[in-house]
Design a protein around this motif. Structure first.
Motif, PDB file in Angstrom:
ATOM      1  N   LYS A 128       6.210  17.574 -16.007  1.00 12.88           N
ATOM      2  CA  LYS A 128       6.013  17.581 -17.455  1.00 12.88           C
ATOM      3  C   LYS A 128       5.397  18.896 -17.904  1.00 12.88           C
ATOM      4  O   LYS A 128       5.750  19.435 -18.953  1.00 12.88           O
ATOM      5  N   GLU A 129       4.462  19.414 -17.115  1.00 13.65           N
ATOM      6  CA  GLU A 129       3.862  20.706 -17.460  1.00 13.65           C
ATOM      7  C   GLU A 129       4.911  21.799 -17.409  1.00 13.65           C
ATOM      8  O   GLU A 129       4.986  22.654 -18.303  1.00 13.65           O
ATOM      9  N   ASP A 130       5.731  21.741 -16.344  1.00 12.67           N
ATOM     10  CA  ASP A 130       6.804  22.732 -16.230  1.00 12.67           C
ATOM     11  C   ASP A 130       7.833  22.524 -17.335  1.00 12.67           C
ATOM     12  O   ASP A 130       8.365  23.494 -17.895  1.00 12.67           O
ATOM     13  N   ALA A 131       8.110  21.266 -17.657  1.00  6.62           N
ATOM     14  CA  ALA A 131       9.097  20.970 -18.686  1.00  6.62           C
ATOM     15  C   ALA A 131       8.618  21.426 -20.054  1.00  6.62           C
ATOM     16  O   ALA A 131       9.411  21.871 -20.886  1.00  6.62           O
ATOM     17  N   ALA A 132       7.319  21.286 -20.314  1.00  2.76           N
ATOM     18  CA  ALA A 132       6.785  21.726 -21.598  1.00  2.76           C
ATOM     19  C   ALA A 132       6.989  23.229 -21.756  1.00  2.76           C
ATOM     20  O   ALA A 132       7.305  23.713 -22.849  1.00  2.76           O
ATOM     21  N   GLU A 133       6.826  23.965 -20.668  1.00  5.27           N
ATOM     22  CA  GLU A 133       7.032  25.406 -20.726  1.00  5.27           C
ATOM     23  C   GLU A 133       8.512  25.734 -20.878  1.00  5.27           C
ATOM     24  O   GLU A 133       8.895  26.653 -21.603  1.00  5.27           O
ATOM     25  N   ASP A 134       9.356  24.977 -20.168  1.00  4.64           N
ATOM     26  CA  ASP A 134      10.790  25.258 -20.205  1.00  4.64           C
ATOM     27  C   ASP A 134      11.491  24.621 -21.410  1.00  4.64           C
ATOM     28  O   ASP A 134      12.661  24.908 -21.655  1.00  4.64           O
ATOM     29  N   LYS A 135      10.779  23.751 -22.153  1.00  4.21           N
ATOM     30  CA  LYS A 135      11.391  23.029 -23.259  1.00  4.21           C
ATOM     31  C   LYS A 135      11.904  23.982 -24.325  1.00  4.21           C
ATOM     32  O   LYS A 135      12.905  23.711 -24.972  1.00  4.21           O
TER      33      LYS A 135
ATOM     34  N   TYR B  86       0.828  -1.203   0.000  1.00  5.52           N
ATOM     35  CA  TYR B  86       0.000   0.000   0.000  1.00  5.52           C
ATOM     36  C   TYR B  86       0.861   1.251   0.000  1.00  5.52           C
ATOM     37  O   TYR B  86       0.612   2.191  -0.761  1.00  5.52           O
ATOM     38  N   GLU B  87       1.885   1.267   0.845  1.00  8.05           N
ATOM     39  CA  GLU B  87       2.789   2.420   0.893  1.00  8.05           C
ATOM     40  C   GLU B  87       3.503   2.606  -0.444  1.00  8.05           C
ATOM     41  O   GLU B  87       3.690   3.744  -0.899  1.00  8.05           O
ATOM     42  N   GLU B  88       3.886   1.503  -1.075  1.00  8.47           N
ATOM     43  CA  GLU B  88       4.545   1.573  -2.380  1.00  8.47           C
ATOM     44  C   GLU B  88       3.606   2.162  -3.426  1.00  8.47           C
ATOM     45  O   GLU B  88       4.004   3.005  -4.231  1.00  8.47           O
ATOM     46  N   LYS B  89       2.345   1.738  -3.416  1.00  5.14           N
ATOM     47  CA  LYS B  89       1.371   2.279  -4.368  1.00  5.14           C
ATOM     48  C   LYS B  89       1.156   3.765  -4.139  1.00  5.14           C
ATOM     49  O   LYS B  89       1.056   4.543  -5.090  1.00  5.14           O
ATOM     50  N   GLN B  90       1.066   4.157  -2.868  1.00 10.78           N
ATOM     51  CA  GLN B  90       0.885   5.582  -2.565  1.00 10.78           C
ATOM     52  C   GLN B  90       2.095   6.383  -3.021  1.00 10.78           C
ATOM     53  O   GLN B  90       1.943   7.490  -3.557  1.00 10.78           O
ATOM     54  N   ARG B  91       3.280   5.849  -2.828  1.00 14.41           N
ATOM     55  CA  ARG B  91       4.500   6.547  -3.236  1.00 14.41           C
ATOM     56  C   ARG B  91       4.536   6.689  -4.759  1.00 14.41           C
ATOM     57  O   ARG B  91       4.861   7.759  -5.290  1.00 14.41           O
ATOM     58  N   LYS B  92       4.165   5.606  -5.478  1.00 16.30           N
ATOM     59  CA  LYS B  92       4.145   5.670  -6.935  1.00 16.30           C
ATOM     60  C   LYS B  92       3.114   6.676  -7.433  1.00 16.30           C
ATOM     61  O   LYS B  92       3.356   7.405  -8.396  1.00 16.30           O
ATOM     62  N   LYS B  93       1.970   6.706  -6.768  1.00 23.60           N
ATOM     63  CA  LYS B  93       0.921   7.649  -7.145  1.00 23.60           C
ATOM     64  C   LYS B  93       1.412   9.084  -6.971  1.00 23.60           C
ATOM     65  O   LYS B  93       1.201   9.940  -7.835  1.00 23.60           O
ATOM     66  N   LYS B  94       2.103   9.317  -5.874  1.00 26.12           N
ATOM     67  CA  LYS B  94       2.647  10.653  -5.604  1.00 26.12           C
ATOM     68  C   LYS B  94       3.711  11.018  -6.632  1.00 26.12           C
ATOM     69  O   LYS B  94       3.760  12.151  -7.119  1.00 26.12           O
ATOM     70  N   GLU B  95       4.557  10.033  -6.998  1.00 29.62           N
ATOM     71  CA  GLU B  95       5.586  10.273  -8.004  1.00 29.62           C
ATOM     72  C   GLU B  95       4.953  10.620  -9.345  1.00 29.62           C
ATOM     73  O   GLU B  95       5.437  11.499 -10.061  1.00 29.62           O
ATOM     74  N   LYS B  96       3.865   9.931  -9.713  1.00 28.92           N
ATOM     75  CA  LYS B  96       3.183  10.224 -10.975  1.00 28.92           C
ATOM     76  C   LYS B  96       2.636  11.640 -10.980  1.00 28.92           C
ATOM     77  O   LYS B  96       2.706  12.342 -11.985  1.00 28.92           O
ATOM     78  N   GLN B  97       2.066  12.051  -9.850  1.00 29.94           N
ATOM     79  CA  GLN B  97       1.557  13.419  -9.765  1.00 29.94           C
ATOM     80  C   GLN B  97       2.690  14.424  -9.915  1.00 29.94           C
ATOM     81  O   GLN B  97       2.550  15.434 -10.619  1.00 29.94           O
ATOM     82  N   GLU B  98       3.815  14.145  -9.254  1.00 27.39           N
ATOM     83  CA  GLU B  98       4.963  15.043  -9.364  1.00 27.39           C
ATOM     84  C   GLU B  98       5.509  15.053 -10.786  1.00 27.39           C
ATOM     85  O   GLU B  98       5.900  16.113 -11.295  1.00 27.39           O
ATOM     86  N   GLU B  99       5.541  13.884 -11.456  1.00 29.62           N
ATOM     87  CA  GLU B  99       6.002  13.815 -12.837  1.00 29.62           C
ATOM     88  C   GLU B  99       5.075  14.618 -13.742  1.00 29.62           C
ATOM     89  O   GLU B  99       5.527  15.284 -14.671  1.00 29.62           O
ATOM     90  N   GLY B 100       3.755  14.515 -13.478  1.00 31.67           N
ATOM     91  CA  GLY B 100       2.789  15.285 -14.267  1.00 31.67           C
ATOM     92  C   GLY B 100       3.040  16.774 -14.135  1.00 31.67           C
ATOM     93  O   GLY B 100       2.997  17.521 -15.121  1.00 31.67           O
ATOM     94  N   GLU B 101       3.306  17.227 -12.910  1.00 32.83           N
ATOM     95  CA  GLU B 101       3.620  18.634 -12.689  1.00 32.83           C
ATOM     96  C   GLU B 101       4.927  19.007 -13.372  1.00 32.83           C
ATOM     97  O   GLU B 101       5.048  20.084 -13.962  1.00 32.83           O
TER      98      GLU B 101
END
Length: 185
Positions: free
Chosen positions: A98-105, A81-96
């Motif tokens: 990616k949005e920042d990266a698209a602007e900075d690209k 469960y903790e691993e799934k929560q950590r992965k979910k949090k990482e995906k959210q951070e990656e999504g953020e």
């Protein structure tokens, strides 16, 4: 003279192995009574034979083992469960990111190969930690012999006791009759 029909299974060193009382093959397994009055070598295969002996199951040990297994399962589920929560949090951070990266690209080059490699390494490390250790099945340690074999053990002990007493009597000088001292008339 009689001893209880409860035998505990014990292992001895391979150098101390002797022949099995049933099949005469070398064995390092010994069945012994709790008061150490009777013991004999036996093959482990005979212990699984229902016609030779039946295992005595210790309910307290079974309950303790089940409780231990349940605690291990709970711990494993918590980790998942903790691993799934950590992965979910990482995906959210990656999504953020990616949005920042698209602007900075437009401004600078991004190296996505290194990031994907790092996430793969993290996933592999997580898989190694999440694998539960196998719980070994314990063999029963206390057995009750079937009546035929138990009677054979009692008879063997009884015969050994009779032989011991006879040897002691033979050592006693008064056991044999003395030579007559009077002349026959």
């Amino acid at each position: 003279m009689a001893f209880p029909n409860l035998y505990t299974h014990r292992k001895v060193a391979e150098t101390k192995a002797r022949s099995c009382d049933i099949c005469f093959k070398l064995s390092s397994s010994v069945l012994i009574t709790p008061d150490n009055k009777d013991w004999f070598y036996v093959c482990p295969a005979h212990l699984k034979d229902p016609l030779f002996c039946t295992p005595k199951i210790d309910q307290a040990a079974i309950e303790a083992r089940k409780k231990l297994e349940l605690e291990a399962e709970i711990e494993r589920v918590k980790k998942e469960y903790e691993e799934k929560q950590r992965k979910k949090k990482e995906k959210q951070e990656e999504g953020e990111k990616k949005e920042d990266a698209a602007e900075d690209k437009k401004d600078k080059d991004n190296k996505p190969g290194e990031d994907s490699q790092k996430t793969l390494d993290k996933k592999e490390a997580g898989k190694d930690d999440a694998t539960p250790s196998p719980v070994e099945e314990e063999e029963p340690r206390v057995f009750e012999l079937k009546n035929i074999f138990y009677q054979q053990r009692i008879n063997k002990k009884r015969q050994a006791e009779i032989a011991r007493r006879n040897r002691e009597r033979m050592q006693d000088p008064t056991f044999f009759p003395s030579v007559p001292k009077n002349l026959p008339s």
